[in-house]
Design a protein around this motif. Structure first.
Motif, PDB file in Angstrom:
ATOM      1  N   SER A  37       3.961  59.933  18.510  1.00 19.24           N
ATOM      2  CA  SER A  37       3.066  59.945  19.722  1.00 19.24           C
ATOM      3  C   SER A  37       3.933  61.052  20.798  1.00 19.24           C
ATOM      4  CB  SER A  37       3.572  58.347  20.358  1.00 19.24           C
ATOM      5  OG  SER A  37       3.029  58.259  21.798  1.00 19.24           O
ATOM      6  N   SER A  38       3.035  61.026  22.091  1.00 26.88           N
ATOM      7  CA  SER A  38       3.476  61.948  22.970  1.00 26.88           C
ATOM      8  C   SER A  38       4.356  61.179  24.150  1.00 26.88           C
ATOM      9  CB  SER A  38       2.155  62.562  23.712  1.00 26.88           C
ATOM     10  OG  SER A  38       1.383  61.552  24.079  1.00 26.88           O
ATOM     11  N   VAL A  39       4.704  59.756  23.710  1.00 23.78           N
ATOM     12  CA  VAL A  39       5.172  59.139  24.802  1.00 23.78           C
ATOM     13  C   VAL A  39       6.430  58.278  23.972  1.00 23.78           C
ATOM     14  CG1 VAL A  39       3.676  58.915  26.539  1.00 23.78           C
ATOM     15  CG2 VAL A  39       3.850  57.136  24.866  1.00 23.78           C
ATOM     16  N   THR A  40       7.530  57.966  24.559  1.00 22.29           N
ATOM     17  CA  THR A  40       8.726  57.203  24.077  1.00 22.29           C
ATOM     18  C   THR A  40       8.366  55.740  24.194  1.00 22.29           C
ATOM     19  OG1 THR A  40       9.673  57.003  26.029  1.00 22.29           O
ATOM     20  CG2 THR A  40      10.448  58.875  24.782  1.00 22.29           C
ATOM     21  N   PRO A  41       8.925  54.890  23.592  1.00 23.81           N
ATOM     22  CA  PRO A  41       8.710  53.522  23.624  1.00 23.81           C
ATOM     23  C   PRO A  41       8.867  53.015  25.088  1.00 23.81           C
ATOM     24  CG  PRO A  41       9.832  53.769  21.545  1.00 23.81           C
ATOM     25  CD  PRO A  41      10.132  54.919  22.401  1.00 23.81           C
ATOM     26  N   ASP A  42      10.020  53.486  25.858  1.00 28.26           N
ATOM     27  CA  ASP A  42       9.895  52.913  27.162  1.00 28.26           C
ATOM     28  C   ASP A  42       8.703  53.496  27.916  1.00 28.26           C
ATOM     29  OD1 ASP A  42      12.380  51.630  26.565  1.00 28.26           O
ATOM     30  OD2 ASP A  42      13.712  53.341  27.279  1.00 28.26           O
ATOM     31  N   GLN A  43       8.529  54.598  27.720  1.00 24.79           N
ATOM     32  CA  GLN A  43       7.060  55.273  28.533  1.00 24.79           C
ATOM     33  C   GLN A  43       5.952  54.396  28.160  1.00 24.79           C
ATOM     34  OE1 GLN A  43       7.464  59.326  27.254  1.00 24.79           O
ATOM     35  NE2 GLN A  43       8.649  59.855  29.081  1.00 24.79           N
ATOM     36  N   ALA A  74      12.385  58.267  37.629  1.00 27.05           N
ATOM     37  CA  ALA A  74      12.443  59.402  36.606  1.00 27.05           C
ATOM     38  C   ALA A  74      11.311  59.420  35.664  1.00 27.05           C
ATOM     39  CB  ALA A  74      13.848  59.246  35.831  1.00 27.05           C
ATOM     40  N   ILE A  75      11.147  58.008  34.840  1.00 27.93           N
ATOM     41  CA  ILE A  75       9.900  57.958  34.062  1.00 27.93           C
ATOM     42  C   ILE A  75       8.573  58.256  34.573  1.00 27.93           C
ATOM     43  CG2 ILE A  75       9.082  56.363  32.482  1.00 27.93           C
ATOM     44  CD1 ILE A  75      11.296  54.868  32.193  1.00 27.93           C
ATOM     45  N   ASP A  81       3.905  64.073  35.398  1.00 30.00           N
ATOM     46  CA  ASP A  81       4.246  65.703  35.158  1.00 30.00           C
ATOM     47  C   ASP A  81       3.176  65.715  33.959  1.00 30.00           C
ATOM     48  OD1 ASP A  81       5.574  66.138  37.357  1.00 30.00           O
ATOM     49  OD2 ASP A  81       7.509  66.487  36.131  1.00 30.00           O
ATOM     50  N   LYS A  82       3.143  64.900  32.841  1.00 28.00           N
ATOM     51  CA  LYS A  82       2.364  64.811  31.812  1.00 28.00           C
ATOM     52  C   LYS A  82       1.021  64.481  31.944  1.00 28.00           C
ATOM     53  CE  LYS A  82       5.808  63.562  28.044  1.00 28.00           C
ATOM     54  NZ  LYS A  82       5.973  62.366  27.120  1.00 28.00           N
ATOM     55  N   GLY A  83       0.714  63.945  33.151  1.00 27.24           N
ATOM     56  CA  GLY A  83      -0.818  63.837  33.731  1.00 27.24           C
ATOM     57  C   GLY A  83      -1.204  62.386  33.040  1.00 27.24           C
ATOM     58  N   LEU A  84      -0.459  61.491  32.841  1.00 26.34           N
ATOM     59  CA  LEU A  84      -0.610  60.221  32.284  1.00 26.34           C
ATOM     60  C   LEU A  84      -0.833  59.091  33.528  1.00 26.34           C
ATOM     61  CD1 LEU A  84       1.565  59.983  29.141  1.00 26.34           C
ATOM     62  CD2 LEU A  84      -0.930  61.013  29.314  1.00 26.34           C
ATOM     63  N   ILE A  85      -0.141  59.401  34.532  1.00 28.72           N
ATOM     64  CA  ILE A  85      -0.200  58.531  35.401  1.00 28.72           C
ATOM     65  C   ILE A  85      -0.576  59.164  36.788  1.00 28.72           C
ATOM     66  CG2 ILE A  85       1.015  56.569  34.837  1.00 28.72           C
ATOM     67  CD1 ILE A  85       3.375  57.293  36.277  1.00 28.72           C
ATOM     68  N   LYS A  86      -0.933  58.538  37.845  1.00 33.07           N
ATOM     69  CA  LYS A  86      -1.043  59.058  39.021  1.00 33.07           C
ATOM     70  C   LYS A  86      -0.743  58.276  40.144  1.00 33.07           C
ATOM     71  CE  LYS A  86      -5.917  57.828  39.198  1.00 33.07           C
ATOM     72  NZ  LYS A  86      -7.286  58.234  39.262  1.00 33.07           N
ATOM     73  N   ARG A  87      -0.195  58.719  41.308  1.00 32.84           N
ATOM     74  CA  ARG A  87       0.254  57.958  42.501  1.00 32.84           C
ATOM     75  C   ARG A  87      -1.035  57.885  43.547  1.00 32.84           C
ATOM     76  NH1 ARG A  87       4.986  61.178  41.342  1.00 32.84           N
ATOM     77  NH2 ARG A  87       6.739  59.634  41.255  1.00 32.84           N
ATOM     78  N   GLU A 104      -6.270  59.895  30.544  1.00 37.14           N
ATOM     79  CA  GLU A 104      -5.414  60.354  29.268  1.00 37.14           C
ATOM     80  C   GLU A 104      -4.601  59.170  28.977  1.00 37.14           C
ATOM     81  OE1 GLU A 104      -3.704  62.222  26.113  1.00 37.14           O
ATOM     82  OE2 GLU A 104      -5.741  62.586  27.163  1.00 37.14           O
ATOM     83  N   GLY A 105      -3.807  58.659  30.295  1.00 38.20           N
ATOM     84  CA  GLY A 105      -2.815  57.574  30.177  1.00 38.20           C
ATOM     85  C   GLY A 105      -3.604  56.180  29.451  1.00 38.20           C
ATOM     86  N   GLN A 106      -4.769  55.868  29.841  1.00 38.66           N
ATOM     87  CA  GLN A 106      -5.538  54.814  29.479  1.00 38.66           C
ATOM     88  C   GLN A 106      -5.759  55.287  27.721  1.00 38.66           C
ATOM     89  OE1 GLN A 106      -9.146  54.961  31.851  1.00 38.66           O
ATOM     90  NE2 GLN A 106      -7.979  53.984  33.316  1.00 38.66           N
ATOM     91  N   HIS A 107      -5.842  56.301  27.482  1.00 37.68           N
ATOM     92  CA  HIS A 107      -6.227  56.652  26.107  1.00 37.68           C
ATOM     93  C   HIS A 107      -4.856  56.506  25.269  1.00 37.68           C
ATOM     94  CE1 HIS A 107      -7.640  58.724  22.560  1.00 37.68           C
ATOM     95  NE2 HIS A 107      -6.463  59.466  22.539  1.00 37.68           N
TER      96      HIS A 107
END
Length: 158
Positions: A37-43, A74-75, A81-87, A104-107
């Motif tokens: 995956s492109s994310v860690t378990p914590d992410q 930090a996360i 930065d990865k474009g998975l969430i937005k503020r 992309e985050g939803q995906h």
């Protein structure tokens, strides 16, 4: 429920041991799945909480995941930065910042959940639908009670 204290202690000890074992197994499964995956378990856990929480804030995430707000920041920065969430800033109070998943985050959440479900499907071969429903009911009761205990402990610390 008529159970003496000794019996209750034994059952709580057994539950605690099983909960720890289940938690370790789930972390191991999630870690193995996340290798591709492109994310860690914590992410992923953070993304999953955002996905299921309306108007999610960093403070909420810190409480929900039981980590310091600085760790969440930090996360969140990495995932932004990865474009998975937005503020998203609250128009009425600019100090309030909500976190939302991008497409992309939803995906990623859907993809990772599918991998986890596929890995856990053998559980369905061991239990009937009725047993799974009962298990989920019992776990819901335990979860609610643990959350009440956690709130009580937090309130007593203040």
């Amino acid at each position: 429920m008529n159970m003496d204290r000794k019996q209750l202690e034994q059952h709580i000890d057994m539950y605690t041991q099983r909960a720890i074992s289940i938690s370790i197994s789930m972390q191991s499964i999630q870690k193995d799945i996340s290798k591709s995956s492109s994310v860690t378990p914590d992410q992923f856990n953070l993304l999953n909480v955002i996905n299921t929480t309306e108007n999610c804030t960093s403070s909420f995430l810190a409480k929900a995941l039981n980590v310091k707000k600085s760790s969440i920041t930090a996360i969140v920065n990495r995932l932004t930065d990865k474009g998975l969430i937005k503020r998203k800033y609250n128009e009425e109070d600019k100090r309030v910042v909500w976190l939302e998943l991008t497409k992309e985050g939803q995906h990623i959440v859907v993809e990772e959940r599918q991998k986890i479900l596929a890995a856990l499907m053998p559980i369905g071969n061991k239990l009937t639908l009725k047993e799974l429903e009962e298990l989920n009911q019992y776990l819901s009761v335990i979860d609610a009670q643990l959350n009440n205990i956690k709130k009580d402990l937090f309130n007593n610390e203040i």
